[in-house]
Design a protein around this motif. Sequence first.
Motif, PDB file in Angstrom:
ATOM      1  N   VAL A  39       7.845  -9.081   0.013  1.00  0.00           N
ATOM      2  CA  VAL A  39       8.501  -9.198   1.120  1.00  0.00           C
ATOM      3  C   VAL A  39       8.873  -7.614   1.605  1.00  0.00           C
ATOM      4  CG1 VAL A  39      10.880  -9.656   1.982  1.00  0.00           C
ATOM      5  CG2 VAL A  39       9.977 -11.261   0.550  1.00  0.00           C
ATOM      6  N   THR A  40       8.926  -7.490   2.892  1.00  0.00           N
ATOM      7  CA  THR A  40       9.198  -6.152   3.373  1.00  0.00           C
ATOM      8  C   THR A  40      10.617  -6.368   4.230  1.00  0.00           C
ATOM      9  OG1 THR A  40       8.474  -4.217   4.571  1.00  0.00           O
ATOM     10  CG2 THR A  40       7.671  -6.309   5.067  1.00  0.00           C
ATOM     11  N   THR A  41      11.779  -5.393   4.086  1.00  0.00           N
ATOM     12  CA  THR A  41      12.678  -5.260   5.041  1.00  0.00           C
ATOM     13  C   THR A  41      12.586  -4.190   5.947  1.00  0.00           C
ATOM     14  OG1 THR A  41      14.035  -4.674   3.238  1.00  0.00           O
ATOM     15  CG2 THR A  41      13.957  -6.970   3.596  1.00  0.00           C
ATOM     16  N   THR A  42      12.859  -2.951   5.291  1.00  0.00           N
ATOM     17  CA  THR A  42      12.703  -1.817   6.081  1.00  0.00           C
ATOM     18  C   THR A  42      11.470  -1.047   5.865  1.00  0.00           C
ATOM     19  OG1 THR A  42      13.581  -0.584   4.326  1.00  0.00           O
ATOM     20  CG2 THR A  42      15.488  -1.373   5.653  1.00  0.00           C
ATOM     21  N   GLY A  43      10.561  -1.715   4.981  1.00  0.00           N
ATOM     22  CA  GLY A  43       9.332  -0.837   4.647  1.00  0.00           C
ATOM     23  C   GLY A  43       9.506   0.334   3.703  1.00  0.00           C
ATOM     24  N   ALA A  44      10.608   0.640   3.299  1.00  0.00           N
ATOM     25  CA  ALA A  44      11.021   1.754   2.316  1.00  0.00           C
ATOM     26  C   ALA A  44      10.212   1.782   1.212  1.00  0.00           C
ATOM     27  CB  ALA A  44      12.549   1.819   1.934  1.00  0.00           C
ATOM     28  N   THR A  45      10.143   0.535   0.640  1.00  0.00           N
ATOM     29  CA  THR A  45       9.295   0.344  -0.851  1.00  0.00           C
ATOM     30  C   THR A  45       7.682   0.773  -0.448  1.00  0.00           C
ATOM     31  OG1 THR A  45      10.852  -1.124  -1.796  1.00  0.00           O
ATOM     32  CG2 THR A  45       8.548  -1.123  -2.600  1.00  0.00           C
ATOM     33  N   LEU A  46       7.329  -0.043   0.507  1.00  0.00           N
ATOM     34  CA  LEU A  46       5.655   0.319   0.748  1.00  0.00           C
ATOM     35  C   LEU A  46       5.506   1.726   1.193  1.00  0.00           C
ATOM     36  CD1 LEU A  46       5.022  -2.822   3.313  1.00  0.00           C
ATOM     37  CD2 LEU A  46       4.155  -2.515   0.986  1.00  0.00           C
ATOM     38  N   GLU A  47       6.717   2.412   1.879  1.00  0.00           N
ATOM     39  CA  GLU A  47       6.664   3.823   2.314  1.00  0.00           C
ATOM     40  C   GLU A  47       6.602   4.829   1.283  1.00  0.00           C
ATOM     41  OE1 GLU A  47       6.178   5.148   4.937  1.00  0.00           O
ATOM     42  OE2 GLU A  47       7.383   7.038   5.693  1.00  0.00           O
ATOM     43  N   ALA A  48       7.493   4.542   0.062  1.00  0.00           N
ATOM     44  CA  ALA A  48       7.355   5.173  -1.097  1.00  0.00           C
ATOM     45  C   ALA A  48       5.840   5.207  -2.052  1.00  0.00           C
ATOM     46  CB  ALA A  48       8.488   4.588  -1.894  1.00  0.00           C
ATOM     47  N   VAL A  49       5.367   3.856  -2.011  1.00  0.00           N
ATOM     48  CA  VAL A  49       4.055   3.764  -2.708  1.00  0.00           C
ATOM     49  C   VAL A  49       2.839   4.396  -2.035  1.00  0.00           C
ATOM     50  CG1 VAL A  49       2.356   2.301  -3.487  1.00  0.00           C
ATOM     51  CG2 VAL A  49       4.906   1.644  -3.593  1.00  0.00           C
ATOM     52  N   ALA A  50       3.128   4.364  -0.575  1.00  0.00           N
ATOM     53  CA  ALA A  50       2.191   4.881   0.352  1.00  0.00           C
ATOM     54  C   ALA A  50       2.101   6.564   0.157  1.00  0.00           C
ATOM     55  CB  ALA A  50       2.300   4.615   1.614  1.00  0.00           C
TER      56      ALA A  50
END
Length: 246
Positions: A206-217
């Motif tokens: 799940v993505t809400t704000t995209g913050a987790t994906l951003e941190a890994v990216a």
Amino acid sequence: MKRFWKEATKITRALWYADERACAFCGVERGPICPSCTINYLHPELGRCRGCGKLIMSEDILCLDCGAGKGPKQLDRIVAWGHYSGGLREFIHAVKFKAQPRRLLEIARPFSNWAINQLPPVEGVVAVPMHAARLMERGFNQAEVIASMLHWELGLPIIPGVERIEPTSSQVLLSRQERLLNLKGAFIVRKPGNIKGQNMWLVDDVTTTGATLEAVAEVLRESGAHEIYGLCLAAGLEKKLVPSCE
């Protein structure tokens, strides 16, 4: 005798209709995803914000937040299969919180087919890593299961070498900036050689704000990743699409 025939009928139906699967979301209509759940939860008529994956009007490219420069910066694009609500939300909860990772097999084919039509071809997939303590508690990382599903359905290699080294508190009530601060230093690339010059899908449930994906990216970029595309099962809905309670 009546009970015997009832049980015999159930066994016969199970043998003859073994290939008929119920819808993964409602469990009533034929699957893997019935037409009603496709409309209610996957919303094929809507677009996806290229910045954060949120479901938006099909004629738009970015949601209001990403259009104002408040979205992720490290990803080339994020897409989400459906809206995090109703049957899709219950399905994800069953996978994560009721220890039912095998249920992801029910959606393996339709989700993989959707993903390959949404995103450019890449060299491999990277799962958002889970901290060792959380992994020990849950017993599996749902993002890794989804990555494995894409590997088996599409033949995409799984790219290893990214780890979560810091446990973080729940992000449910945090703003996007607070989430990014909470995740600062949480991820590390152990094997930059696996990442340098590669194009990849970065997978989470799940993505809400995209913050987790951003941190890994961010750590993937620092290790020389070329193109990074976020891919999730579900995301939020643009504010202006949320039905009014009035």
